[in-house]
Design a protein around this motif. Structure first.
Motif, short mmCIF file in Angstrom:
data_model
loop_
_atom_site.label_atom_id
_atom_site.label_comp_id
_atom_site.label_asym_id
_atom_site.label_seq_id
_atom_site.Cartn_x
_atom_site.Cartn_y
_atom_site.Cartn_z
N SER A 156 5.37 -5.81 19.75
CA SER A 156 4.63 -6.95 20.28
C SER A 156 4.15 -6.61 21.68
CB SER A 156 5.60 -8.14 20.34
OG SER A 156 5.01 -9.29 20.85
N THR A 216 4.52 -11.82 18.42
CA THR A 216 5.10 -11.18 17.23
C THR A 216 6.62 -11.15 17.33
OG1 THR A 216 3.11 -9.84 17.11
CG2 THR A 216 4.95 -9.14 15.74
N ALA A 241 2.15 -6.57 15.81
CA ALA A 241 0.87 -7.18 16.15
C ALA A 241 -0.24 -6.20 15.81
CB ALA A 241 0.84 -7.51 17.64
N SER A 284 0.79 -9.27 12.34
CA SER A 284 0.38 -10.57 12.88
C SER A 284 -0.88 -10.34 13.69
CB SER A 284 1.49 -11.17 13.74
OG SER A 284 1.55 -10.56 14.99
#
Ligand SMILES: Cc1cc2nc3c(=O)[nH]c(=O)nc-3n(C[C@H](O)[C@H](O)[C@H](O)COP(=O)(O)O)c2cc1C
Length: 170
Positions: A12, A17, A57, A88
């Motif tokens: 992240s 995330t 991410a 994500s």
């Protein structure tokens, strides 16, 4: 079988995330699994876990480089246990409306590790996000929080169900 040890490893840049990883972990714990949540860079090895979930991410059509490195570095151990992936990213509602396939690099990881599943969750970009492009996106009003806790928990629930109905590995 409950009590299985599950690692949720995430990458992240701006924190959203890692919060998704936390939600996944919480649901797995509620189902009786023993869960550890760690940034991929904090993981020494995956050999002591019965199953692993790796999430990252998406930036410019790719997972974060440390997540790709994690998958490569632990490839042999990951290939021997059940693995699920999540990405994500989308800053709109598409992740909840369509089945968004993994980006090419993540598909390659999925194939190599023969993963049990992959899901794309909506992303989040809010004030304070790092990076020039992030600030540009925010300035143009295209930021926001598109994570859907209900969908994240449902997915984690399905993972838990698969894990808890399997016999433990010897
Ligand atoms: C520079 C930049 C590039 C991005 N590229 C993508 C992308 O290619 N695909 C996508 O779905 N989301 C993309 N996003 C959205 C991020 O994936 C989203 O904000 C995500 O939730 C960030 O996760 P993090 O907070 O864990 O870093 C991008 C965001 C930024 C700022």
């Amino acid at each position: 079988m409950t009590g299985e040890r599950v690692l949720v490893a995430y990458a992240s840049k701006n924190g959203s995330t890692s919060a998704i990883a936390g939600m996944v972990a919480e649901t797995l714990r509620e189902q009786g699994l023993a869960v550890e949540v760690l940034a991929v860079s904090e993981v020494d090895g995956v050999g002591s876990y019965d199953a692993v979930i790796v999430g990252s991410a998406l930036y410019a059509g790719r997972w974060r480089p440390e997540a790709v490195r994690f998958a490569r570095h632990h490839r042999a151990d990951l290939a021997e246990r059940p693995v699920w992936l999540f990405s994500s990213g989308p800053l709109d509602a598409t992740a909840g409306e369509l089945v968004l396939p993994p980006v090419a690099g993540v598909q390659r990881i999925a194939d190599r590790l023969k993963v049990r599943g992959h899901v794309t969750f909506g992303g989040c970009l809010q004030d304070g996000a790092r990076g020039r492009i992030a600030r540009m996106i925010l300035k143009s009003g295209r930021g926001g929080d598109f994570r859907d806790p209900e969908r994240i928990r449902l997915w984690a629930h399905r993972v838990a169900r698969e894990l808890t109905r399997e016999p433990a590995t010897p």
